[in-house]
Write a protein that holds these residues in place. Structure first.
Motif, PDB file in Angstrom:
ATOM      1  N   LEU A  67       2.516   5.804 -14.466  1.00  0.00           N
ATOM      2  CA  LEU A  67       1.692   5.809 -13.258  1.00  0.00           C
ATOM      3  C   LEU A  67       2.580   5.468 -12.074  1.00  0.00           C
ATOM      4  O   LEU A  67       3.289   4.454 -12.088  1.00  0.00           O
ATOM      5  CB  LEU A  67       0.552   4.793 -13.372  1.00  0.00           C
ATOM      6  CG  LEU A  67      -0.324   4.644 -12.123  1.00  0.00           C
ATOM      7  CD1 LEU A  67      -1.102   5.933 -11.851  1.00  0.00           C
ATOM      8  CD2 LEU A  67      -1.280   3.468 -12.265  1.00  0.00           C
ATOM      9  N   LEU A  68       2.550   6.310 -11.046  1.00  0.00           N
ATOM     10  CA  LEU A  68       3.337   6.067  -9.841  1.00  0.00           C
ATOM     11  C   LEU A  68       2.772   4.874  -9.077  1.00  0.00           C
ATOM     12  O   LEU A  68       1.571   4.828  -8.783  1.00  0.00           O
ATOM     13  CB  LEU A  68       3.320   7.317  -8.954  1.00  0.00           C
ATOM     14  CG  LEU A  68       4.023   7.202  -7.603  1.00  0.00           C
ATOM     15  CD1 LEU A  68       5.522   7.033  -7.792  1.00  0.00           C
ATOM     16  CD2 LEU A  68       3.723   8.435  -6.752  1.00  0.00           C
ATOM     17  N   ILE A  69       3.638   3.907  -8.732  1.00  0.00           N
ATOM     18  CA  ILE A  69       3.218   2.743  -7.955  1.00  0.00           C
ATOM     19  C   ILE A  69       3.554   2.931  -6.478  1.00  0.00           C
ATOM     20  O   ILE A  69       2.698   2.796  -5.612  1.00  0.00           O
ATOM     21  CB  ILE A  69       3.888   1.458  -8.479  1.00  0.00           C
ATOM     22  CG1 ILE A  69       3.572   1.262  -9.963  1.00  0.00           C
ATOM     23  CG2 ILE A  69       3.411   0.242  -7.681  1.00  0.00           C
ATOM     24  CD1 ILE A  69       2.112   1.091 -10.273  1.00  0.00           C
ATOM     25  N   TYR A 129       8.616  -7.829   0.308  1.00  0.00           N
ATOM     26  CA  TYR A 129       7.466  -8.198  -0.517  1.00  0.00           C
ATOM     27  C   TYR A 129       6.163  -7.768   0.150  1.00  0.00           C
ATOM     28  O   TYR A 129       5.271  -7.192  -0.487  1.00  0.00           O
ATOM     29  CB  TYR A 129       7.435  -9.710  -0.743  1.00  0.00           C
ATOM     30  CG  TYR A 129       8.215 -10.195  -1.935  1.00  0.00           C
ATOM     31  CD1 TYR A 129       7.893  -9.792  -3.225  1.00  0.00           C
ATOM     32  CD2 TYR A 129       9.288 -11.063  -1.782  1.00  0.00           C
ATOM     33  CE1 TYR A 129       8.613 -10.237  -4.320  1.00  0.00           C
ATOM     34  CE2 TYR A 129      10.019 -11.522  -2.863  1.00  0.00           C
ATOM     35  CZ  TYR A 129       9.675 -11.096  -4.131  1.00  0.00           C
ATOM     36  OH  TYR A 129      10.387 -11.537  -5.213  1.00  0.00           O
ATOM     37  N   GLN A 130       6.038  -8.049   1.451  1.00  0.00           N
ATOM     38  CA  GLN A 130       4.806  -7.715   2.168  1.00  0.00           C
ATOM     39  C   GLN A 130       4.573  -6.211   2.182  1.00  0.00           C
ATOM     40  O   GLN A 130       3.454  -5.736   1.948  1.00  0.00           O
ATOM     41  CB  GLN A 130       4.888  -8.243   3.598  1.00  0.00           C
ATOM     42  CG  GLN A 130       3.657  -7.955   4.452  1.00  0.00           C
ATOM     43  CD  GLN A 130       2.402  -8.584   3.888  1.00  0.00           C
ATOM     44  OE1 GLN A 130       2.406  -9.759   3.553  1.00  0.00           O
ATOM     45  NE2 GLN A 130       1.328  -7.821   3.759  1.00  0.00           N
ATOM     46  N   SER A 131       5.622  -5.444   2.441  1.00  0.00           N
ATOM     47  CA  SER A 131       5.501  -3.993   2.498  1.00  0.00           C
ATOM     48  C   SER A 131       5.103  -3.410   1.148  1.00  0.00           C
ATOM     49  O   SER A 131       4.198  -2.574   1.047  1.00  0.00           O
ATOM     50  CB  SER A 131       6.820  -3.382   2.966  1.00  0.00           C
ATOM     51  OG  SER A 131       6.755  -1.973   2.987  1.00  0.00           O
ATOM     52  N   ARG A 132       5.788  -3.840   0.083  1.00  0.00           N
ATOM     53  CA  ARG A 132       5.473  -3.325  -1.252  1.00  0.00           C
ATOM     54  C   ARG A 132       4.087  -3.766  -1.706  1.00  0.00           C
ATOM     55  O   ARG A 132       3.379  -3.022  -2.383  1.00  0.00           O
ATOM     56  CB  ARG A 132       6.524  -3.787  -2.261  1.00  0.00           C
ATOM     57  CG  ARG A 132       7.952  -3.350  -2.010  1.00  0.00           C
ATOM     58  CD  ARG A 132       8.163  -1.846  -2.223  1.00  0.00           C
ATOM     59  NE  ARG A 132       7.824  -1.051  -1.062  1.00  0.00           N
ATOM     60  CZ  ARG A 132       8.596  -0.956   0.021  1.00  0.00           C
ATOM     61  NH1 ARG A 132       9.740  -1.587   0.072  1.00  0.00           N
ATOM     62  NH2 ARG A 132       8.224  -0.199   1.028  1.00  0.00           N
ATOM     63  N   PHE A 133       3.684  -4.997  -1.348  1.00  0.00           N
ATOM     64  CA  PHE A 133       2.352  -5.481  -1.714  1.00  0.00           C
ATOM     65  C   PHE A 133       1.279  -4.600  -1.071  1.00  0.00           C
ATOM     66  O   PHE A 133       0.292  -4.222  -1.716  1.00  0.00           O
ATOM     67  CB  PHE A 133       2.181  -6.931  -1.274  1.00  0.00           C
ATOM     68  CG  PHE A 133       0.845  -7.523  -1.615  1.00  0.00           C
ATOM     69  CD1 PHE A 133       0.499  -7.803  -2.938  1.00  0.00           C
ATOM     70  CD2 PHE A 133      -0.081  -7.801  -0.620  1.00  0.00           C
ATOM     71  CE1 PHE A 133      -0.733  -8.344  -3.255  1.00  0.00           C
ATOM     72  CE2 PHE A 133      -1.319  -8.334  -0.932  1.00  0.00           C
ATOM     73  CZ  PHE A 133      -1.641  -8.614  -2.256  1.00  0.00           C
ATOM     74  N   THR A 134       1.485  -4.240   0.194  1.00  0.00           N
ATOM     75  CA  THR A 134       0.541  -3.355   0.882  1.00  0.00           C
ATOM     76  C   THR A 134       0.469  -2.002   0.192  1.00  0.00           C
ATOM     77  O   THR A 134      -0.623  -1.445   0.001  1.00  0.00           O
ATOM     78  CB  THR A 134       0.967  -3.171   2.349  1.00  0.00           C
ATOM     79  OG1 THR A 134       0.959  -4.441   3.003  1.00  0.00           O
ATOM     80  CG2 THR A 134       0.014  -2.227   3.075  1.00  0.00           C
ATOM     81  N   GLU A 135       1.610  -1.463  -0.219  1.00  0.00           N
ATOM     82  CA  GLU A 135       1.630  -0.169  -0.895  1.00  0.00           C
ATOM     83  C   GLU A 135       0.937  -0.240  -2.253  1.00  0.00           C
ATOM     84  O   GLU A 135       0.240   0.704  -2.653  1.00  0.00           O
ATOM     85  CB  GLU A 135       3.070   0.324  -1.050  1.00  0.00           C
ATOM     86  CG  GLU A 135       3.703   0.732   0.272  1.00  0.00           C
ATOM     87  CD  GLU A 135       5.130   1.220   0.103  1.00  0.00           C
ATOM     88  OE1 GLU A 135       5.690   1.023  -0.985  1.00  0.00           O
ATOM     89  OE2 GLU A 135       5.675   1.792   1.053  1.00  0.00           O
TER      90      GLU A 135
END
Length: 209
Positions: A67-69, A129-135
């Protein structure tokens, strides 16, 4: 070439002291499209900083389905690998080169030291971390709330933005694997999007209209 890319892609986020240290301890590597950069259950001794190309981050279920994250672009790092490094555990993700890519590998020990000793590095990690968490939240929202046709269209828009072109070179099977569905479903929905004048289909090629 790699040293110039490091300064070009990261000088806005990292100060010169950290860039100099990366040049001293980092390992520069290149990967071809579809190469596995980090695999699931791999012991992580380095974290990657992406200098050029694109990387897709995948999770895998118990049956081996992927599954693409999210995608990584040049100037970014994978915070899911950072989390594993901080906990000295094995990788929970698979990182695959979406296109020919070059990276610099930072030893975990240096990453941890810099986090406590350098303001620009700490900010870069926290912002990552913030950017990836949003994605990841967007990925969850897509799975929970969007129909597959909208998920597919968002996926195509994302791919086009990453490549900088409205023409995407991709196979239906690859899309189905990224979106965790069947090739038949993807082919049907692509035809539906074409009928809605959102895309134009040709062999292994999709144009966003």
């Amino acid at each position: 070439m790699e040293k110039a890319l490091l300064k070009e892609k990261f000088s806005n986020a990292l100060d010169q002291d950290i860039i100099n240290e990366i040049l001293e301890v980092g390992r520069f590597k290149t990967f071809q499209k579809d190469d596995i950069i980090i695999d699931i259950n791999q012991n992580l001794e380095y974290i990657p900083l992406l200098l050029s190309g694109n990387i897709k981050i995948l999770r895998e279920d118990n049956d081996g389905n992927e599954l693409l994250i999210y995608f990584l672009e040049a100037g970014e790092t994978c915070t899911m690998s950072l989390t594993c490094c901080m906990g000295t555990s094995k990788s929970k993700i698979r990182a695959v080169a979406e296109s020919n890519s070059s990276i610099v590998l930072i030893p975990v020990a240096n990453m941890q030291i810099w986090f406590h000793s350098n303001h620009s590095w700490r900010n870069f990690i926290l912002e990552s971390y913030q950017s990836r968490f949003t994605e990841m939240l967007e990925t969850i929202d897509n799975l929970a709330f969007l129909k597959m046709d909208q998920r597919l269209y968002n996926y195509l828009l994302n791919k086009a933005e990453l490549s900088g072109s409205k023409t995407i070179i991709v196979k239906h099977l690859d899309i189905s694997e990224d979106l965790h569905t069947s090739r038949v479903v993807i082919s049907r929905l692509l035809k539906q999007l074409e009928n809605e004048n959102k895309i134009k289909l040709s062999r292994n090629k999709i144009e966003i209209l």
